[in-house]
Scaffold this motif. Sequence first.
Motif, short mmCIF file in Angstrom:
data_model
loop_
_atom_site.label_atom_id
_atom_site.label_comp_id
_atom_site.label_asym_id
_atom_site.label_seq_id
_atom_site.Cartn_x
_atom_site.Cartn_y
_atom_site.Cartn_z
N ALA A 1 72.25 19.81 -13.64
CA ALA A 1 72.37 18.38 -13.96
C ALA A 1 71.72 17.52 -12.88
O ALA A 1 71.10 16.49 -13.17
CB ALA A 1 73.84 18.00 -14.12
N ARG A 2 71.85 17.95 -11.64
CA ARG A 2 71.35 17.14 -10.52
C ARG A 2 69.83 16.95 -10.57
O ARG A 2 69.35 15.82 -10.45
CB ARG A 2 71.80 17.76 -9.19
N GLU B 1 81.96 16.63 -7.57
CA GLU B 1 81.13 16.73 -8.77
C GLU B 1 81.67 15.84 -9.88
O GLU B 1 80.89 15.25 -10.64
CB GLU B 1 81.08 18.19 -9.24
N ILE B 2 82.97 15.73 -9.97
CA ILE B 2 83.58 14.86 -10.97
C ILE B 2 83.18 13.41 -10.73
O ILE B 2 82.93 12.65 -11.66
CB ILE B 2 85.12 15.01 -10.95
N GLN B 3 83.10 13.04 -9.45
CA GLN B 3 82.70 11.69 -9.12
C GLN B 3 81.19 11.47 -9.33
O GLN B 3 80.76 10.38 -9.67
CB GLN B 3 83.05 11.39 -7.65
N GLU B 4 80.43 12.52 -9.14
CA GLU B 4 78.98 12.40 -9.20
C GLU B 4 78.43 12.39 -10.63
O GLU B 4 77.44 11.70 -10.91
CB GLU B 4 78.33 13.56 -8.42
N PHE B 5 79.08 13.14 -11.53
CA PHE B 5 78.53 13.31 -12.87
C PHE B 5 79.53 12.95 -13.97
O PHE B 5 80.72 13.27 -13.85
CB PHE B 5 78.09 14.76 -13.10
N PRO B 6 79.05 12.34 -15.05
CA PRO B 6 79.89 12.16 -16.23
C PRO B 6 80.16 13.53 -16.85
O PRO B 6 79.36 14.45 -16.69
CB PRO B 6 79.03 11.29 -17.15
N HIS B 7 81.25 13.67 -17.56
CA HIS B 7 81.58 14.97 -18.12
C HIS B 7 82.32 14.78 -19.44
O HIS B 7 83.02 13.81 -19.66
CB HIS B 7 82.41 15.79 -17.15
N LYS C 1 80.52 6.28 -24.23
CA LYS C 1 81.88 6.67 -23.94
C LYS C 1 82.00 7.43 -22.63
O LYS C 1 83.03 7.42 -21.97
CB LYS C 1 82.43 7.51 -25.09
N LEU C 2 80.94 8.16 -22.29
CA LEU C 2 80.98 8.96 -21.08
C LEU C 2 81.13 8.07 -19.86
O LEU C 2 80.36 7.15 -19.67
CB LEU C 2 79.70 9.78 -20.93
N VAL C 3 82.11 8.36 -19.07
CA VAL C 3 82.30 7.57 -17.85
C VAL C 3 82.60 8.51 -16.70
O VAL C 3 83.10 9.59 -16.87
CB VAL C 3 83.47 6.56 -17.99
N LYS C 4 82.25 8.07 -15.51
CA LYS C 4 82.63 8.81 -14.31
C LYS C 4 84.08 8.54 -14.05
O LYS C 4 84.47 7.41 -13.73
CB LYS C 4 81.77 8.37 -13.13
N LYS C 5 84.89 9.57 -14.20
CA LYS C 5 86.34 9.38 -14.09
C LYS C 5 86.82 9.56 -12.66
O LYS C 5 86.25 10.33 -11.92
CB LYS C 5 87.06 10.35 -15.03
N VAL D 1 72.25 12.48 -17.99
CA VAL D 1 72.87 13.80 -17.96
C VAL D 1 74.37 13.70 -18.16
O VAL D 1 74.98 12.66 -17.90
CB VAL D 1 72.60 14.53 -16.62
N ALA D 2 74.95 14.80 -18.60
CA ALA D 2 76.40 14.94 -18.65
C ALA D 2 76.74 16.42 -18.50
O ALA D 2 76.00 17.29 -19.00
CB ALA D 2 76.97 14.40 -19.96
N VAL D 3 77.82 16.71 -17.82
CA VAL D 3 78.28 18.08 -17.63
C VAL D 3 79.33 18.38 -18.68
O VAL D 3 80.26 17.60 -18.89
CB VAL D 3 78.85 18.28 -16.21
N VAL D 4 79.18 19.51 -19.35
CA VAL D 4 80.07 19.88 -20.45
C VAL D 4 81.16 20.83 -19.93
O VAL D 4 80.85 21.86 -19.31
CB VAL D 4 79.28 20.55 -21.59
N LEU D 5 82.40 20.47 -20.17
CA LEU D 5 83.53 21.29 -19.76
C LEU D 5 83.99 22.14 -20.94
O LEU D 5 84.42 21.63 -21.96
CB LEU D 5 84.68 20.39 -19.28
#
Length: 276
Positions: free
Chosen positions: A223-224, A248-254, A272-276, A233-237
């Motif tokens: 993603a980086r 990583e949670i702060q750096e990337f939307p997921h 909808k994707l937000v950095k949580k 980008v978004a990281v898929v959980l």
Amino acid sequence: MQPVLDENTDLKCVILDIEGTTTAISFVKDILFPYIRKNLKKYLETHWEEEQCQGDVQALREQSINDSEEKKSSADKLQVVSPKILSNDENLELTRQSVVDYVLFLMDADRKVTSLKQLQGHMWKQAYSTGKVVGQIFEDVLPAIKHWISERKKVYIYSSGSVEAQKLLFGHTAEGSILEFISGHFDTKIGAKVEVDSYCKIAKEIGCKNKEILFLTDVTREARPAKEAGCQVAVVLRPGNAPLSDEEIQEFPHISSFSELYAEGSGVEKAKLVKK
């Protein structure tokens, strides 16, 4: 909350990783890779004289030579020495065993080299065609792909697995073939997924501006560089994926499902994707 999808940019292309993104890691780990380990020796015995098999062997042999050269030039004396693939002039049984040893070495080291992926793709083709393996995708994947297409967006696949292996997976799912929904495939021939330039090359090839691309992957090391290239980008959980660190949670939307990317039934992309 800051939206991740840029409302000021018209999203035109979605690029999907496979392992841990569209497909459970367990499918690759527990089905695809064990199939190679279990059937490799028999496959080589059966197909050894075929042009395709010899092409795979030669590509692996050249990779093993490169490994040896890199070892010689490395100052790291503790580096593991890779097995050497014998020439075809050597004892046939020993030569085939040397191929087996090198392939297993690459797999144990989780090497993402094209020669390995090429051989695996050819072996999996036989497995899919005989029904010994059926491609698996998460249930939210196909509806999301159809939604994006209905919005005139194009969907591409970018995976470390060969293009042939990708097409086999998506061509033999429980839902049947879904290849008609995918506009193109990319593998390590375009470049490594951890390199910024790879995403720039893909953008150029598909005729999209980098910022018009959304890349979905399960790992931040991919993603980086995509983000650095200017892609969204978004990281898929997914179940079985490695957890993200607090950083990583702060750096990337997921997200946990592709459906989080669009409003159900509205036909409007959601930020909808937000950095949580």
